[in-house]
Structures are given as C-alpha cells and as structure tokens.
Design an enzyme around this catalytic site. Structure first.
Site, PDB file in Angstrom:
ATOM      1  N   LEU A 125     -39.209   2.580  23.594  1.00  0.00           N
ATOM      2  CA  LEU A 125     -39.863   3.742  23.162  1.00  0.00           C
ATOM      3  C   LEU A 125     -39.927   4.798  24.288  1.00  0.00           C
ATOM      4  O   LEU A 125     -39.040   5.591  24.202  1.00  0.00           O
ATOM      5  CB  LEU A 125     -41.412   3.535  22.293  1.00  0.00           C
ATOM      6  CG  LEU A 125     -42.032   4.928  22.305  1.00  0.00           C
ATOM      7  CD1 LEU A 125     -41.244   5.669  20.927  1.00  0.00           C
ATOM      8  CD2 LEU A 125     -43.441   4.522  21.790  1.00  0.00           C
ATOM      9  N   PRO A 128     -37.973   8.206  30.795  1.00  0.00           N
ATOM     10  CA  PRO A 128     -38.705   8.827  31.869  1.00  0.00           C
ATOM     11  C   PRO A 128     -39.395  10.054  31.627  1.00  0.00           C
ATOM     12  O   PRO A 128     -40.420  10.359  32.441  1.00  0.00           O
ATOM     13  CB  PRO A 128     -37.263   9.018  32.612  1.00  0.00           C
ATOM     14  CG  PRO A 128     -36.364   7.993  32.208  1.00  0.00           C
ATOM     15  CD  PRO A 128     -36.691   8.103  30.939  1.00  0.00           C
ATOM     16  N   SER A 132     -46.553   8.553  27.781  1.00  0.00           N
ATOM     17  CA  SER A 132     -47.780   8.724  26.820  1.00  0.00           C
ATOM     18  C   SER A 132     -47.417   9.748  25.871  1.00  0.00           C
ATOM     19  O   SER A 132     -47.689   9.961  24.476  1.00  0.00           O
ATOM     20  CB  SER A 132     -49.188   9.363  27.656  1.00  0.00           C
ATOM     21  OG  SER A 132     -49.508   8.223  28.381  1.00  0.00           O
ATOM     22  N   ILE A 157     -38.915  -1.309  30.036  1.00  0.00           N
ATOM     23  CA  ILE A 157     -38.581  -2.268  28.823  1.00  0.00           C
ATOM     24  C   ILE A 157     -39.047  -3.679  28.963  1.00  0.00           C
ATOM     25  O   ILE A 157     -38.415  -4.344  29.791  1.00  0.00           O
ATOM     26  CB  ILE A 157     -37.228  -2.171  28.277  1.00  0.00           C
ATOM     27  CG1 ILE A 157     -36.751  -0.481  28.448  1.00  0.00           C
ATOM     28  CG2 ILE A 157     -36.692  -2.809  27.226  1.00  0.00           C
ATOM     29  CD1 ILE A 157     -37.866   0.128  27.180  1.00  0.00           C
ATOM     30  N   THR A 158     -40.260  -4.048  28.573  1.00  0.00           N
ATOM     31  CA  THR A 158     -40.545  -5.390  28.800  1.00  0.00           C
ATOM     32  C   THR A 158     -39.370  -6.395  28.031  1.00  0.00           C
ATOM     33  O   THR A 158     -39.075  -6.013  27.091  1.00  0.00           O
ATOM     34  CB  THR A 158     -41.937  -5.754  27.925  1.00  0.00           C
ATOM     35  OG1 THR A 158     -42.704  -4.805  28.664  1.00  0.00           O
ATOM     36  CG2 THR A 158     -42.301  -7.168  28.330  1.00  0.00           C
ATOM     37  N   GLY A 242     -49.247  -4.114  17.944  1.00  0.00           N
ATOM     38  CA  GLY A 242     -48.904  -4.327  19.365  1.00  0.00           C
ATOM     39  C   GLY A 242     -50.257  -4.302  20.280  1.00  0.00           C
ATOM     40  O   GLY A 242     -50.373  -5.187  20.935  1.00  0.00           O
ATOM     41  N   GLY A 339     -65.399 -14.763  47.240  1.00  0.00           N
ATOM     42  CA  GLY A 339     -65.309 -14.285  48.418  1.00  0.00           C
ATOM     43  C   GLY A 339     -63.822 -14.102  49.126  1.00  0.00           C
ATOM     44  O   GLY A 339     -62.971 -13.881  48.431  1.00  0.00           O
ATOM     45  N   GLU A 363     -48.527  -0.129  26.159  1.00  0.00           N
ATOM     46  CA  GLU A 363     -48.654  -0.095  24.778  1.00  0.00           C
ATOM     47  C   GLU A 363     -49.800   0.991  24.476  1.00  0.00           C
ATOM     48  O   GLU A 363     -50.545   0.967  23.704  1.00  0.00           O
ATOM     49  CB  GLU A 363     -48.760  -1.375  24.296  1.00  0.00           C
ATOM     50  CG  GLU A 363     -47.583  -2.394  24.356  1.00  0.00           C
ATOM     51  CD  GLU A 363     -47.547  -3.341  23.147  1.00  0.00           C
ATOM     52  OE1 GLU A 363     -48.083  -3.369  22.269  1.00  0.00           O
ATOM     53  OE2 GLU A 363     -46.772  -4.478  23.372  1.00  0.00           O
ATOM     54  N   SER A 366     -55.252   3.609  28.601  1.00  0.00           N
ATOM     55  CA  SER A 366     -56.509   3.697  28.055  1.00  0.00           C
ATOM     56  C   SER A 366     -57.152   5.230  27.623  1.00  0.00           C
ATOM     57  O   SER A 366     -57.796   5.115  26.508  1.00  0.00           O
ATOM     58  CB  SER A 366     -57.645   3.240  29.122  1.00  0.00           C
ATOM     59  OG  SER A 366     -57.510   1.687  29.399  1.00  0.00           O
TER      60      SER A 366
HETATM   61  N1  CAA Z   1     -50.516   4.960  13.785  1.00  0.00           N
HETATM   62  C1  CAA Z   1     -49.913   5.714  12.974  1.00  0.00           C
HETATM   63  N2  CAA Z   1     -49.190   6.925  13.041  1.00  0.00           N
HETATM   64  C2  CAA Z   1     -49.799   7.665  14.046  1.00  0.00           C
HETATM   65  C3  CAA Z   1     -50.502   7.075  15.059  1.00  0.00           C
HETATM   66  C4  CAA Z   1     -50.959   5.852  14.984  1.00  0.00           C
HETATM   67  N3  CAA Z   1     -51.590   5.185  15.928  1.00  0.00           N
HETATM   68  N4  CAA Z   1     -50.593   8.015  16.077  1.00  0.00           N
HETATM   69  C5  CAA Z   1     -49.828   9.260  15.604  1.00  0.00           C
HETATM   70  N5  CAA Z   1     -49.436   8.879  14.422  1.00  0.00           N
HETATM   71  C6  CAA Z   1     -48.623   9.711  13.433  1.00  0.00           C
HETATM   72  C7  CAA Z   1     -49.637  10.977  13.167  1.00  0.00           C
HETATM   73  O1  CAA Z   1     -50.130  10.779  11.781  1.00  0.00           O
HETATM   74  C8  CAA Z   1     -48.452  12.192  12.892  1.00  0.00           C
HETATM   75  O2  CAA Z   1     -47.720  11.762  11.866  1.00  0.00           O
HETATM   76  P1  CAA Z   1     -47.917  12.812  10.535  1.00  0.00           P
HETATM   77  O3  CAA Z   1     -47.647  14.042  11.082  1.00  0.00           O
HETATM   78  O4  CAA Z   1     -47.138  12.455   9.482  1.00  0.00           O
HETATM   79  O5  CAA Z   1     -49.412  12.870  10.260  1.00  0.00           O
HETATM   80  C9  CAA Z   1     -47.431  11.715  14.065  1.00  0.00           C
HETATM   81  O6  CAA Z   1     -47.629  10.335  14.293  1.00  0.00           O
HETATM   82  C10 CAA Z   1     -47.530  12.656  15.274  1.00  0.00           C
HETATM   83  O7  CAA Z   1     -48.908  12.184  15.808  1.00  0.00           O
HETATM   84  P2  CAA Z   1     -49.877  13.413  16.691  1.00  0.00           P
HETATM   85  O8  CAA Z   1     -49.705  14.712  15.802  1.00  0.00           O
HETATM   86  O9  CAA Z   1     -51.005  12.977  16.748  1.00  0.00           O
HETATM   87  O10 CAA Z   1     -48.736  13.495  17.905  1.00  0.00           O
HETATM   88  P3  CAA Z   1     -49.208  13.852  19.318  1.00  0.00           P
HETATM   89  O11 CAA Z   1     -48.274  13.882  20.271  1.00  0.00           O
HETATM   90  O12 CAA Z   1     -50.582  14.803  19.456  1.00  0.00           O
HETATM   91  O13 CAA Z   1     -49.808  12.349  19.734  1.00  0.00           O
HETATM   92  C11 CAA Z   1     -49.747  10.091  20.546  1.00  0.00           C
HETATM   93  C12 CAA Z   1     -49.041  11.229  19.663  1.00  0.00           C
HETATM   94  C13 CAA Z   1     -50.941   9.320  19.866  1.00  0.00           C
HETATM   95  C14 CAA Z   1     -50.319  10.408  21.973  1.00  0.00           C
HETATM   96  C15 CAA Z   1     -48.419   8.922  20.774  1.00  0.00           C
HETATM   97  O14 CAA Z   1     -47.527   9.713  21.315  1.00  0.00           O
HETATM   98  C16 CAA Z   1     -49.062   7.777  21.556  1.00  0.00           C
HETATM   99  O15 CAA Z   1     -49.532   6.896  20.991  1.00  0.00           O
HETATM  100  N6  CAA Z   1     -48.458   7.726  22.745  1.00  0.00           N
HETATM  101  C17 CAA Z   1     -48.568   6.697  23.459  1.00  0.00           C
HETATM  102  C18 CAA Z   1     -47.270   5.846  23.362  1.00  0.00           C
HETATM  103  C19 CAA Z   1     -47.225   4.288  23.840  1.00  0.00           C
HETATM  104  O16 CAA Z   1     -48.164   3.605  23.524  1.00  0.00           O
HETATM  105  N7  CAA Z   1     -46.260   3.860  24.331  1.00  0.00           N
HETATM  106  C20 CAA Z   1     -46.370   2.552  24.685  1.00  0.00           C
HETATM  107  C21 CAA Z   1     -44.762   2.473  25.067  1.00  0.00           C
HETATM  108  S1  CAA Z   1     -44.333   0.610  24.425  1.00  0.00           S
HETATM  109  C22 CAA Z   1     -44.663  -0.384  25.391  1.00  0.00           C
HETATM  110  O17 CAA Z   1     -45.647  -0.527  26.402  1.00  0.00           O
HETATM  111  C23 CAA Z   1     -43.968  -1.729  25.045  1.00  0.00           C
HETATM  112  C24 CAA Z   1     -43.899  -2.760  26.245  1.00  0.00           C
HETATM  113  O18 CAA Z   1     -42.829  -3.007  26.510  1.00  0.00           O
HETATM  114  C25 CAA Z   1     -44.906  -3.577  26.594  1.00  0.00           C
END
Ligand code: CAA
Length: 380
Positions: A125, A128, A132, A157-158, A242, A339, A363, A366
């Site tokens: 996902l 660069p 977030s 990418i893990t 996740g 220590g 994922e 915080s």
């Molecule tokens: N569950 C389900 N749907 C969700 C959601 C959730 N937790 N969060 C947002 N959505 C949906 C919303 O309902 C909305 O859909 P609708 O318009 O249909 O209602 C859509 O997604 C857009 O949401 P927002 O309007 O809230 O968008 P935003 O830009 O304001 O916020 C965000 C989005 C919550 C910040 C999101 O971008 C996010 O979670 N960011 C963090 C990304 C992340 O966790 N990355 C991890 C990378 S993967 C990784 O780390 C894997 C690895 O290899 C270890």
C-alpha cells in the site's frame, strides 16, 4: 467479557509457544545480527497451519478464530518479533483480503498455497508519497487488452524480497481519488518488477523490508480483487484486522520484556538482597504488568469482536495503540531493570527495545490509530 480460553485455543497457544522455544529461539540472536530471513522456520510454520490460521480449510487454511491467531502471534513474537510480523502480514493482510474479496479462481491459484505456507505474500500500500496519507496513491494500473499495465513505486514492503505474490493497490482512475484505487494480485516473477534492496533496520532485523518498482508490469485482468474502485476499502478493511496482528506482536514483546525483568530481578543481588526486594524495581514490575494486562484485554476484545461479527475498527486501533505503547515502555523499563547488562546484546532486552518501536509505526502509526478511534467515536 469472558476471556476464558477454550481447550482448542489453549492447545494452539501451547503449540505456538513450544514451536517458538524449540525452533525459533536457537537462531533468533544470530538472525538479528545477520538480518537473515528465517526461511526454514516460515516453511515449518506453514506446515503447522500457522501461515493461514483463519483461512477456511476449503482453501487449505487452518480454520481457526482470531483469538487463537492473536495467541499464536503473541507467543511467537515473545521469542522473535521478526517471525511474528512475517506471519502477521501473510495471515491477516494477504490471506484475509484474498479470502474475503478474491474470486474462486484467485483463491484456488493463490490463497491455497499462501494459506498452506507454500507461497509467501506481501501487502503493498505505502508509497514514497503515500504513507499515513494512503489515499494519495501514485502507482497506476491502465487497462490494455486482457491485462492491466502497472507503473509506480511501493515502499516499506514487509516480506518484499521473499514474497511470491504481492497484494497491491494501484490507481485505475485518478479522477476519482481514493474511489479510483483497485487491488491486484501481482506475481513477483512478473517482468518489470524491480525488487529494491533490503532495508537496514533498527529492529525486526530478520524480517525483510524493501521497496518495489513496477515498470510496465502486465497483470492479467482476472487478478483484480472484486472490481475497479474498491481497492481503498479493501486495504482499509484488511488493515483493521492486520492491526490486531501487530497488536498481538507488540503484546508478545511487552510480555517478554516483563518476564525477563522478573527473572533478572530475582537473580541480581544489590544492597544485600535480590533487586526484586527493592521498591524501585517492584514499582517498575507493577507498572509493566499493569500495562501488559490492560493491553491484552483490549487486544483480545478486538479479536473476540471480530470473531463474533461485532464492530472492531475502533477496538483494533485501541488494541494496537495500547499494546505498542506497552511494548515500547516495557522494553525500555526492562533495560533499566537490567542496568548496564540491559544495554548489551548478551541479554535480549535491548533487542526487545529495538523491535518494539516499529509497532508504533507500521500498519498505521499511533497517531493514525488515534485518528481512527476518534472518527469512530464521533460517528453518527
Ligand atoms: N476501515 C474501513 N474503512 C475505512 C477505514 C477503516 N479503518 N478508514 C477509512 N475508511 C474508509 C472511509 O469510510 C472512507 O470511505 P467512504 O467514503 O466510502 O465512507 C474512505 O476509507 C476514506 O476515508 P477518509 O475520508 O477517512 O480518508 P482520510 O484520508 O481522511 O483518512 C486514513 C484515511 C484513515 C488516514 C487512512 O489513509 C489510513 O488508515 N492511513 C494509514 C495507512 C496505513 O495504515 N498504512 C500501513 C501500511 S501497510 C503496512 O504497514 C504493512 C506492512 O508491511 C507491515
């Protein structure tokens, strides 16, 4: 809420503990030093059903519940958080998403080998310029005949260099913003995939993290999950589960830090007694035990809610927020209890500290968990 474990859950927890102690522990210190990927361990985990724990047996999974999965990740991560994250990504990001949104064809071709440990998956996902703020995907997928042509760049990418398949998000219609994102299953050996170098990380060093370039990669149309435009929803919903996996990983690190501190405090002597008799140490142990217990209740609740079909978005984020804080706090305190010995590699607590920090970042940081929690609280 009743957290009495069933006989099956206890058996799974004990099997994971036994595997961690006998098969993982002997090489964990060396792998942390060399950053070697635990290939043989992952293979054995697959044979035991730990790589597709919640997948239905119909698709070669173990058909277990989320609480069993949490208990297993916690036990494995208590011994080696690198192995914990490899397992977590394959189980709750890749297998979960494929089982929920994949066609029968995709499940037959990819889910079966992924769930039985014959293949390894990675979740792509982040980019660069889309961390977030994950809606800002730049990777594009353009239809051409019976394929899509993918171009772009993914990072953090893990499992990236080791995976056989990528669960990957790309824009199929830029004009629609996040509603133009779609999810694809992309084979690693597709021409045009450029696997970047392995990142040299502070912690979880035996897990593998890399960037991924996509240069005119041809992906068959049948490799899209569901339909065009639902990729962001798929990614977010998949991350909700996740986050329970990462929370369990953090819980394992926190518990390991606490247990190491209790053990050491009962051995180390100072001021004519073991240091466990000193109030300064006792207060630390009490704080650590309290934060581990509080975090475990939240994480188990999130898992139970998921198993019972109840809402779990807020609960998963709360669990991850608190468990990752417990992991960082407890590992730092564990060093203090040890220590000077806590500051050297001979004792494991310095690794716990290095491994813990990422659980507050990947994922969803915080800060993102707080945003998700607040939005859920204010809904309706
Ligand atoms: N569950 C389900 N749907 C969700 C959601 C959730 N937790 N969060 C947002 N959505 C949906 C919303 O309902 C909305 O859909 P609708 O318009 O249909 O209602 C859509 O997604 C857009 O949401 P927002 O309007 O809230 O968008 P935003 O830009 O304001 O916020 C965000 C989005 C919550 C910040 C999101 O971008 C996010 O979670 N960011 C963090 C990304 C992340 O966790 N990355 C991890 C990378 S993967 C990784 O780390 C894997 C690895 O290899 C270890």
């Amino acid at each position: 809420m009743n957290f009495d474990l069933t006989e099956e859950q206890i058996a799974i927890r004990d099997a994971a503990r036994d595997f961690a102690e006998t098969e993982i522990a002997p090489t964990s210190v060396e792998r942390d030093l060399t950053s070697e990927f635990p290939t043989e361990i992952v293979k054995k985990l697959g044979e035991l059903g730990f790589m597709g724990m919640m997948v239905s047996p119909e698709w070669s999974g173990a058909g277990m519940d989320t609480l069993s999965y949490v208990l297993a990740i916690e036990e494995i991560s208590k011994v080696d958080a690198s192995v914990g994250v490899i397992m977590s990504v394959n189980n709750s990001l890749v297998c979960y998403g494929l089982e929920k949104w994949g066609s029968e064809y995709l499940k037959e071709k990819y889910l079966k080998p992924l769930a039985s440990g014959k293949m390894l998956g990675a979740f792509c996902l982040s980019e660069p310029e889309a961390g977030s703020d994950a809606t800002q995907q730049r990777t594009e997928a353009v239809p051409e005949g019976d394929h899509y042509i993918l171009n772009g760049m993914k990072n953090w990418i893990t499992n990236g260099t080791q995976a056989d398949v990528y669960f990957l998000q790309a824009m199929t219609d830029k004009s629609k913003g996040y509603k133009g994102i779609s999810t694809f299953i992309v084979e690693k050996n597709s021409p045009g995939i450029e696997v970047g170098k392995k990142e040299d990380k502070m912690g979880i060093r035996s897990s593998d993290t890399c960037t991924l370039g996509l240069n005119n990669v041809k992906v068959p149309k049948e490799n899209i999950l569901g339909e065009e435009g639902i990729g962001f929803k798929i990614a977010m919903s998949t991350l909700n589960g996740g986050r329970i996996g990462v929370a369990a990983q953090a819980l394992g690190i926190a518990r390991a830090s606490f247990e190491a501190s209790v053990k050491y405090s009962k051995q180390r002597k100072a001021f004519d007694s073991t240091i466990s008799n000193l109030q300064a140490i006792q207060f630390k142990l009490a704080d650590m035990a309290t934060s581990v217990e509080a975090a475990s209740l939240l994480v188990y609740r999130a898992a139970k809610n998921k198993d019972e079909g109840k809402p779990y978005i807020k609960e998963a984020s709360m669990g991850k927020l608190l468990a990752s804080k417990a992991a960082v706090d407890c590992s730092l305190e564990a060093i203090q209890v040890h220590g000077g010995y806590g500051y050297v590699r001979e004792y494991l607590v310095e690794r716990y500290m290095r491994d813990s920090k990422i659980t507050q970042i990947y994922e969803g940081t915080s800060e993102i968990q707080k945003l998700v929690i607040a939005r859920e609280l204010l809904k309706g």
